[in-house]
Write a protein that holds these residues in place. Structure first.
Motif, PDB file in Angstrom:
ATOM      1  N   THR A   7       0.830  -1.212   0.000  1.00 44.83           N
ATOM      2  CA  THR A   7       0.000   0.000   0.000  1.00 44.83           C
ATOM      3  C   THR A   7       0.859   1.255   0.000  1.00 44.83           C
ATOM      4  O   THR A   7       0.601   2.211  -0.742  1.00 44.83           O
ATOM      5  CB  THR A   7      -0.921   0.005   1.224  1.00 44.83           C
ATOM      6  N   PHE A   8       1.908   1.242   0.825  1.00 40.51           N
ATOM      7  CA  PHE A   8       2.808   2.396   0.858  1.00 40.51           C
ATOM      8  C   PHE A   8       3.520   2.580  -0.477  1.00 40.51           C
ATOM      9  O   PHE A   8       3.666   3.702  -0.972  1.00 40.51           O
ATOM     10  CB  PHE A   8       3.843   2.204   1.974  1.00 40.51           C
ATOM     11  N   GLY A   9       3.962   1.472  -1.069  1.00 41.25           N
ATOM     12  CA  GLY A   9       4.644   1.549  -2.360  1.00 41.25           C
ATOM     13  C   GLY A   9       3.743   2.077  -3.450  1.00 41.25           C
ATOM     14  O   GLY A   9       4.169   2.879  -4.293  1.00 41.25           O
ATOM     15  N   LEU A  10       2.472   1.631  -3.465  1.00 45.20           N
ATOM     16  CA  LEU A  10       1.516   2.132  -4.462  1.00 45.20           C
ATOM     17  C   LEU A  10       1.285   3.630  -4.291  1.00 45.20           C
ATOM     18  O   LEU A  10       1.254   4.380  -5.273  1.00 45.20           O
ATOM     19  CB  LEU A  10       0.195   1.370  -4.339  1.00 45.20           C
ATOM     20  N   ALA A  11       1.128   4.056  -3.042  1.00 48.96           N
ATOM     21  CA  ALA A  11       0.886   5.477  -2.794  1.00 48.96           C
ATOM     22  C   ALA A  11       2.099   6.311  -3.192  1.00 48.96           C
ATOM     23  O   ALA A  11       1.959   7.370  -3.831  1.00 48.96           O
ATOM     24  CB  ALA A  11       0.546   5.687  -1.323  1.00 48.96           C
ATOM     25  N   ALA A  12       3.282   5.844  -2.836  1.00 48.33           N
ATOM     26  CA  ALA A  12       4.497   6.598  -3.143  1.00 48.33           C
ATOM     27  C   ALA A  12       4.732   6.698  -4.648  1.00 48.33           C
ATOM     28  O   ALA A  12       5.077   7.768  -5.166  1.00 48.33           O
ATOM     29  CB  ALA A  12       5.703   5.952  -2.464  1.00 48.33           C
ATOM     30  N   SER A  13       4.544   5.585  -5.361  1.00 52.23           N
ATOM     31  CA  SER A  13       4.756   5.610  -6.811  1.00 52.23           C
ATOM     32  C   SER A  13       3.715   6.469  -7.509  1.00 52.23           C
ATOM     33  O   SER A  13       4.025   7.156  -8.495  1.00 52.23           O
ATOM     34  CB  SER A  13       4.737   4.182  -7.370  1.00 52.23           C
ATOM     35  N   ALA A  14       2.474   6.464  -7.007  1.00 51.98           N
ATOM     36  CA  ALA A  14       1.436   7.310  -7.603  1.00 51.98           C
ATOM     37  C   ALA A  14       1.757   8.790  -7.402  1.00 51.98           C
ATOM     38  O   ALA A  14       1.633   9.601  -8.328  1.00 51.98           O
ATOM     39  CB  ALA A  14       0.076   6.963  -6.997  1.00 51.98           C
ATOM     40  N   VAL A  15       2.173   9.138  -6.177  1.00 55.35           N
ATOM     41  CA  VAL A  15       2.529  10.533  -5.897  1.00 55.35           C
ATOM     42  C   VAL A  15       3.714  10.963  -6.747  1.00 55.35           C
ATOM     43  O   VAL A  15       3.728  12.066  -7.316  1.00 55.35           O
ATOM     44  CB  VAL A  15       2.845  10.714  -4.400  1.00 55.35           C
ATOM     45  N   LEU A  16       4.722  10.106  -6.860  1.00 55.02           N
ATOM     46  CA  LEU A  16       5.893  10.419  -7.676  1.00 55.02           C
ATOM     47  C   LEU A  16       5.502  10.652  -9.132  1.00 55.02           C
ATOM     48  O   LEU A  16       5.949  11.620  -9.765  1.00 55.02           O
ATOM     49  CB  LEU A  16       6.909   9.281  -7.589  1.00 55.02           C
ATOM     50  N   SER A  17       4.655   9.790  -9.665  1.00 57.55           N
ATOM     51  CA  SER A  17       4.258   9.910 -11.068  1.00 57.55           C
ATOM     52  C   SER A  17       3.469  11.184 -11.329  1.00 57.55           C
ATOM     53  O   SER A  17       3.743  11.925 -12.275  1.00 57.55           O
ATOM     54  CB  SER A  17       3.435   8.686 -11.471  1.00 57.55           C
ATOM     55  N   VAL A  18       2.490  11.466 -10.468  1.00 55.19           N
ATOM     56  CA  VAL A  18       1.648  12.654 -10.665  1.00 55.19           C
ATOM     57  C   VAL A  18       2.443  13.941 -10.464  1.00 55.19           C
ATOM     58  O   VAL A  18       2.364  14.874 -11.270  1.00 55.19           O
ATOM     59  CB  VAL A  18       0.434  12.609  -9.710  1.00 55.19           C
ATOM     60  N   ALA A  19       3.232  14.006  -9.368  1.00 55.22           N
ATOM     61  CA  ALA A  19       3.980  15.225  -9.059  1.00 55.22           C
ATOM     62  C   ALA A  19       5.030  15.530 -10.123  1.00 55.22           C
ATOM     63  O   ALA A  19       5.174  16.675 -10.569  1.00 55.22           O
ATOM     64  CB  ALA A  19       4.638  15.102  -7.692  1.00 55.22           C
ATOM     65  N   SER A  20       5.775  14.508 -10.557  1.00 55.66           N
ATOM     66  CA  SER A  20       6.806  14.738 -11.567  1.00 55.66           C
ATOM     67  C   SER A  20       6.195  15.058 -12.925  1.00 55.66           C
ATOM     68  O   SER A  20       6.734  15.872 -13.683  1.00 55.66           O
ATOM     69  CB  SER A  20       7.727  13.518 -11.676  1.00 55.66           C
ATOM     70  N   GLY A  21       5.040  14.457 -13.231  1.00 55.45           N
ATOM     71  CA  GLY A  21       4.359  14.797 -14.475  1.00 55.45           C
ATOM     72  C   GLY A  21       3.876  16.232 -14.482  1.00 55.45           C
ATOM     73  O   GLY A  21       4.013  16.953 -15.482  1.00 55.45           O
ATOM     74  N   TRP A  22       3.314  16.671 -13.344  1.00 56.53           N
ATOM     75  CA  TRP A  22       2.872  18.070 -13.235  1.00 56.53           C
ATOM     76  C   TRP A  22       4.059  19.014 -13.368  1.00 56.53           C
ATOM     77  O   TRP A  22       3.975  20.046 -14.044  1.00 56.53           O
ATOM     78  CB  TRP A  22       2.185  18.275 -11.891  1.00 56.53           C
ATOM     79  N   TRP A  23       5.164  18.683 -12.715  1.00 59.21           N
ATOM     80  CA  TRP A  23       6.355  19.517 -12.778  1.00 59.21           C
ATOM     81  C   TRP A  23       6.876  19.618 -14.211  1.00 59.21           C
ATOM     82  O   TRP A  23       7.257  20.707 -14.680  1.00 59.21           O
ATOM     83  CB  TRP A  23       7.423  18.937 -11.867  1.00 59.21           C
ATOM     84  N   ALA A  24       6.895  18.482 -14.912  1.00 62.25           N
ATOM     85  CA  ALA A  24       7.398  18.483 -16.290  1.00 62.25           C
ATOM     86  C   ALA A  24       6.524  19.351 -17.193  1.00 62.25           C
ATOM     87  O   ALA A  24       7.038  20.142 -18.002  1.00 62.25           O
ATOM     88  CB  ALA A  24       7.448  17.052 -16.822  1.00 62.25           C
ATOM     89  N   LEU A  25       5.203  19.230 -17.070  1.00 65.15           N
ATOM     90  CA  LEU A  25       4.305  20.051 -17.884  1.00 65.15           C
ATOM     91  C   LEU A  25       4.464  21.531 -17.550  1.00 65.15           C
ATOM     92  O   LEU A  25       4.436  22.387 -18.447  1.00 65.15           O
ATOM     93  CB  LEU A  25       2.851  19.609 -17.662  1.00 65.15           C
TER      94      LEU A  25
END
Length: 298
Positions: A7-25
């Motif tokens: 559960t922690f890994g899923l949450a961390a990977s989701a946050v990483l993906s969304v945050a880095s995608g927002w930053w890149a855009l």
């Protein structure tokens, strides 16, 4: 891997993906703003979002000194880090930081523009880093025998500065007043004057209450509005007669506000590289999320 770890890994990977995608855009959009905004001259620039190249000048009767080295400058930013921890877990941790909020003066040979640096992404040309054993240094650390022994290295200091005479690229919200450049919304200016007069209602009655009944009837209010309109026009003429005054500040929209000794091409290139790194992290987070889902059996 247990359920809690998954559960922690899923949450961390989701946050990483969304945050880095927002930053890149965000970085991509900022890079396009820099490249798509034409360079203007201060004297003839249109009001609104604008880009300038010029040279920093000193503001008369203003003295600015960098806090760590005592160096005269036009803008500063500093950071103090302390080497904390024990054993292999020791690392540098920020214990103090600060940024100058003093206004800057940009000159492009057609005019001068005051810049409010608050909220700006500042990329100065001058950056010094050194170490010492005092929380607040008085100057650069000495070199020699004691430096070689590694004594007094508990703190690390970083100071960045802008100096007069340095080239400056600036992009932000541009506004001018005086010089006959500002337009007049007469209705809005009239309402402003009436609102000011209402703040002293006794004075308003003394001026416009012709029948002395302690209130303003419709005819008297008409006189108030007419007088306020004339007052607004007089104020506008007086303001227009003043010398032109130009200012640059943080835009109200999401457009970038940048002050840099480097040009827009170098800045845009840096933003593109940061966007690329963001997309790589976004992809890595998405791959990790999918892999963890596979482990969980979804």
């Amino acid at each position: 891997m247990g359920l809690e770890g998954l559960t922690f890994g899923l949450a961390a990977s989701a946050v990483l993906s969304v945050a880095s995608g927002w930053w890149a855009l965000r970085r991509l959009v900022q890079a396009r703003h820099l490249l798509d905004t034409p360079t203007s001259k201060i004297r003839s620039a249109a009001q609104g979002y604008a880009e300038f190249y010029g040279v920093l000048q000193e503001i008369p009767e203003t003295v600015i000194v960098a806090p760590l080295t005592g160096t005269p400058c036009q803008w500063w930013r500093y950071r103090i880090e302390e080497y904390q921890g024990s054993g292999k877990s020791r690392s540098w941790r920020v214990v103090e930081r600060g940024t100058s909020e003093a206004w800057l003066l940009l000159d492009d040979h057609t005019g001068q523009c005051l810049i409010d640096p608050r909220g700006a992404l500042v990329r100065p040309a001058t950056r010094v880093v050194w170490q010492g054993h005092q929380r607040h240094p008085r100057g650069l650390a000495k070199t020699g025998f004691f430096a070689a022994l590694g004594l007094g290295r508990e703190y690390r200091y970083t100071e960045e500065r802008l100096h007069s005479g340095q080239p400056l690229y600036a992009i932000g919200e541009f506004r001018s007043s005086g010089g006959g450049r500002q337009g007049l919304d007469l209705d809005a200016a009239q309402r402003t004057v009436v609102s000011e007069w209402k703040g002293n209602f006794d004075g308003l009655l003394q001026r416009f209450d012709q029948n002395s009944d302690g209130q303003l009837d419709e005819r008297e209010w008409a006189r108030v509005r007419l007088a306020a309109r004339l007052e607004a026009e007089d104020r506008h003429r007086a303001q227009s007669a003043q010398p032109a005054r130009h200012q640059l500040s943080k835009p109200r929209e999401s457009q970038p506000f940048v002050l840099s000794c480097a040009g827009e091409d170098e800045l845009a290139r840096r933003f593109y590289w940061q966007a690329a790194a963001g997309f790589v992290l976004c992809l890595a987070g998405a791959v990790a999320y999918a892999w963890l889902l596979g482990i969980k059996g979804f």
